[in-house]
Write a protein that holds these residues in place. Structure first.
Motif, PDB file in Angstrom:
ATOM      1  N   LYS A  89     -17.346  -9.373 -10.787  1.00 46.65           N
ATOM      2  CA  LYS A  89     -17.002 -10.617 -11.471  1.00 46.65           C
ATOM      3  C   LYS A  89     -16.509 -10.375 -12.906  1.00 46.65           C
ATOM      4  CE  LYS A  89     -20.433 -13.142  -8.756  1.00 46.65           C
ATOM      5  NZ  LYS A  89     -21.661 -13.972  -8.785  1.00 46.65           N
ATOM      6  N   GLU A  90     -16.278  -9.110 -13.248  1.00 42.51           N
ATOM      7  CA  GLU A  90     -15.920  -8.778 -14.621  1.00 42.51           C
ATOM      8  C   GLU A  90     -14.602  -9.394 -15.064  1.00 42.51           C
ATOM      9  OE1 GLU A  90     -17.057  -6.829 -12.359  1.00 42.51           O
ATOM     10  OE2 GLU A  90     -18.682  -5.592 -13.129  1.00 42.51           O
ATOM     11  N   SER A  91     -13.654  -9.543 -14.149  1.00 41.88           N
ATOM     12  CA  SER A  91     -12.317 -10.007 -14.515  1.00 41.88           C
ATOM     13  C   SER A  91     -12.187 -11.529 -14.510  1.00 41.88           C
ATOM     14  CB  SER A  91     -11.276  -9.416 -13.552  1.00 41.88           C
ATOM     15  OG  SER A  91     -11.482  -9.924 -12.250  1.00 41.88           O
ATOM     16  N   GLY A  92     -13.180 -12.219 -13.963  1.00 40.67           N
ATOM     17  CA  GLY A  92     -13.094 -13.672 -13.873  1.00 40.67           C
ATOM     18  C   GLY A  92     -12.258 -14.159 -12.719  1.00 40.67           C
ATOM     19  N   LYS A  93     -11.659 -13.261 -11.958  1.00 46.02           N
ATOM     20  CA  LYS A  93     -10.884 -13.616 -10.772  1.00 46.02           C
ATOM     21  C   LYS A  93     -11.135 -12.568  -9.702  1.00 46.02           C
ATOM     22  CE  LYS A  93      -6.968 -13.437 -13.021  1.00 46.02           C
ATOM     23  NZ  LYS A  93      -5.511 -13.469 -13.331  1.00 46.02           N
ATOM     24  N   LYS A  94     -10.865 -12.906  -8.472  1.00 44.95           N
ATOM     25  CA  LYS A  94     -11.099 -11.984  -7.365  1.00 44.95           C
ATOM     26  C   LYS A  94      -9.838 -11.152  -7.137  1.00 44.95           C
ATOM     27  CE  LYS A  94     -13.291 -13.785  -3.926  1.00 44.95           C
ATOM     28  NZ  LYS A  94     -13.561 -14.513  -2.643  1.00 44.95           N
ATOM     29  N   ARG A  95      -9.951  -9.865  -7.448  1.00 45.84           N
ATOM     30  CA  ARG A  95      -8.801  -8.963  -7.296  1.00 45.84           C
ATOM     31  C   ARG A  95      -9.212  -7.738  -6.487  1.00 45.84           C
ATOM     32  NH1 ARG A  95      -6.237  -8.223 -13.275  1.00 45.84           N
ATOM     33  NH2 ARG A  95      -8.353  -7.492 -13.707  1.00 45.84           N
ATOM     34  N   VAL A  96      -8.360  -7.346  -5.561  1.00 48.46           N
ATOM     35  CA  VAL A  96      -8.608  -6.177  -4.716  1.00 48.46           C
ATOM     36  C   VAL A  96      -7.374  -5.287  -4.738  1.00 48.46           C
ATOM     37  CG1 VAL A  96      -9.020  -5.354  -2.358  1.00 48.46           C
ATOM     38  CG2 VAL A  96     -10.226  -7.390  -3.207  1.00 48.46           C
ATOM     39  N   VAL A  97      -7.592  -4.000  -4.955  1.00 45.65           N
ATOM     40  CA  VAL A  97      -6.498  -3.031  -4.864  1.00 45.65           C
ATOM     41  C   VAL A  97      -6.702  -2.203  -3.598  1.00 45.65           C
ATOM     42  CG1 VAL A  97      -7.728  -1.379  -6.360  1.00 45.65           C
ATOM     43  CG2 VAL A  97      -5.261  -1.146  -6.013  1.00 45.65           C
ATOM     44  N   ILE A  98      -5.658  -2.120  -2.789  1.00 43.42           N
ATOM     45  CA  ILE A  98      -5.693  -1.292  -1.579  1.00 43.42           C
ATOM     46  C   ILE A  98      -5.040   0.038  -1.923  1.00 43.42           C
ATOM     47  CG2 ILE A  98      -5.212  -1.168   0.880  1.00 43.42           C
ATOM     48  CD1 ILE A  98      -4.786  -4.155   0.918  1.00 43.42           C
ATOM     49  N   CYS A  99      -5.777   1.117  -1.709  1.00 39.42           N
ATOM     50  CA  CYS A  99      -5.377   2.432  -2.211  1.00 39.42           C
ATOM     51  C   CYS A  99      -4.959   3.352  -1.068  1.00 39.42           C
ATOM     52  CB  CYS A  99      -6.544   3.066  -2.970  1.00 39.42           C
ATOM     53  SG  CYS A  99      -7.203   2.036  -4.293  1.00 39.42           S
ATOM     54  N   PHE A 100      -3.774   3.939  -1.195  1.00 38.99           N
ATOM     55  CA  PHE A 100      -3.211   4.772  -0.137  1.00 38.99           C
ATOM     56  C   PHE A 100      -3.028   6.203  -0.646  1.00 38.99           C
ATOM     57  CE2 PHE A 100      -2.076   0.410   0.617  1.00 38.99           C
ATOM     58  CZ  PHE A 100      -2.368   0.235   1.959  1.00 38.99           C
ATOM     59  N   HIS A 101      -3.672   7.138   0.028  1.00 44.39           N
ATOM     60  CA  HIS A 101      -3.719   8.524  -0.440  1.00 44.39           C
ATOM     61  C   HIS A 101      -2.491   9.322  -0.014  1.00 44.39           C
ATOM     62  CE1 HIS A 101      -4.624  10.221   3.533  1.00 44.39           C
ATOM     63  NE2 HIS A 101      -5.466   9.202   3.724  1.00 44.39           N
ATOM     64  N   GLY A 102      -2.467  10.570  -0.458  1.00 42.16           N
ATOM     65  CA  GLY A 102      -1.334  11.450  -0.201  1.00 42.16           C
ATOM     66  C   GLY A 102      -1.460  12.269   1.075  1.00 42.16           C
ATOM     67  N   TYR A 103      -0.413  12.995   1.360  1.00 35.74           N
ATOM     68  CA  TYR A 103      -0.295  13.860   2.536  1.00 35.74           C
ATOM     69  C   TYR A 103      -1.435  14.880   2.575  1.00 35.74           C
ATOM     70  CZ  TYR A 103       1.934  17.558   5.401  1.00 35.74           C
ATOM     71  OH  TYR A 103       2.227  18.522   6.335  1.00 35.74           O
ATOM     72  N   THR A 104      -2.128  14.933   3.689  1.00 35.19           N
ATOM     73  CA  THR A 104      -3.289  15.787   3.982  1.00 35.19           C
ATOM     74  C   THR A 104      -4.511  15.459   3.124  1.00 35.19           C
ATOM     75  OG1 THR A 104      -2.804  17.671   2.504  1.00 35.19           O
ATOM     76  CG2 THR A 104      -1.756  17.696   4.687  1.00 35.19           C
ATOM     77  N   GLY A 105      -4.463  14.366   2.376  1.00 37.98           N
ATOM     78  CA  GLY A 105      -5.605  13.969   1.564  1.00 37.98           C
ATOM     79  C   GLY A 105      -6.539  13.040   2.322  1.00 37.98           C
TER      80      GLY A 105
END
Length: 316
Positions: A89-105
């Protein structure tokens, strides 16, 4: 006649050799069990050893945040797995980041550093393992072309989980960067507010052509066309079928492009091509002297400042 037979035999040997090289290259790069993390790290040209203590420290803190396991079924019926760190709740809004990794990671490993920025600011983090990586199923690596469809499914997973008032951002590194740029050309839900692409390549075909020339000192023909045909048959897509440069020309959401100036694995010039092709509002952050995927660790302060400015830019 003897000379003709000799030439025919020589031609046969050359064709056999070329076929052998193509299969060796294909199996080594496109199939799950043969694409090795250690080899990719060595080829990237980045000295990761100096960042390991920080990575371990960040990972330990990261795993203290509330999280759960998640999964979806891909369009071709693979089980894809992720770890979901719940938004605060730190930002005051609901935010989600979807994270996509690199090759063979793997997802957690590639984003343990950046978790400090996102989690402390109240972002939720959905961190998938790409198809044919980590805990996710799959035999053939998608190189962004198949993964962009998986990204769309993960977006809808977040919407179902968090509701229609959530703000979603996509952040990808290397192959993950190409994934999010390729996804930019899709019809994305309005909740997707921005895309961050770190050291993305233009297409699998072009990055492999570069690698063959710069690292193996070999021509792309006939290896790339032959590997492309094999990939279409078995993995279901061509190496240039989905191209980041073409997809960003259709982008509608803002994009932040990040790259290291000394990247030899995915040349810095690819970032410039992508930036120039992008049709949506855009920003660029270049880290002088950084090699492949090193930008965050070489200039953490500058990278985080660029992220904060980008989120402000998105809301303007």
């Amino acid at each position: 006649m003897k000379k003709l037979k000799a030439l025919t035999g020589l031609a046969g040997l050359i064709c056999a050799a070329e076929a052998g090289i193509t299969l060796y290259f294909y199996n080594r790069t496109m199939k799950r069990n043969n694409a090795k993390t250690e080899r990719t790290m060595k080829m990237s040209g980045t000295d990761w050893s100096k960042y390991i203590p920080l990575m371990k420290e960040r990972r330990a803190v990261m795993m203290e945040f509330p999280h759960e396991e998640a999964s979806i079924q891909s369009f071709d019926d693979l089980k894809l797995c992720a770890t979901y760190f719940l938004p605060g709740k730190e930002s005051g809004k609901k935010r989600v980041v979807i994270c996509f990794h690199g090759y063979t990671g793997e997802g957690i490993s590639n984003f343990q550093g950046l978790s400090d920025y996102y989690l402390k600011r109240g972002f939720g983090m959905l961190i998938p393992d790409a198809r044919a990586h980590g805990a996710s199923e799959g035999k053939y690596i998608g190189f962004g072309c198949l993964d962009r469809e998986d990204a769309l499914k993960w977006i809808y997973w977040v919407l179902e989980k968090e509701g229609q008032d959530v703000e979603i951002f996509l952040h990808g590194i290397s192959m993950g960067g190409a994934t999010v740029l390729m996804a930019s050309g899709l019809e994305l839900p309005s909740q997707v507010k921005g895309i961050i692409s770190d050291c993305a390549f233009t297409s699998a075909k072009e990055v492999f052509t570069h690698a063959l020339k710069s690292m193996y000192h070999m021509p792309s023909f006939p290896i790339i066309p032959a590997a492309d045909a094999i990939n279409k048959k078995y993995a279901g897509y061509g190496m240039d079928e989905c191209n980041s440069r073409r997809e960003v020309a259709r982008a509608k959401v803002p994009v932040l492009f990040i790259h290291g100036s000394k990247d030899t694995f995915v040349p810095y010039e690819m970032c410039e091509e992508l930036y120039e092709s992008c049709a949506s509002r855009k920003k660029k952050f270049i880290v002088e002297g950084a090699s492949h995927a090193e930008s965050y660790y070489m200039d953490t302060e500058g990278y985080e400042k660029a992220l904060t400015e980008f989120f402000d830019f998105v809301n303007k």
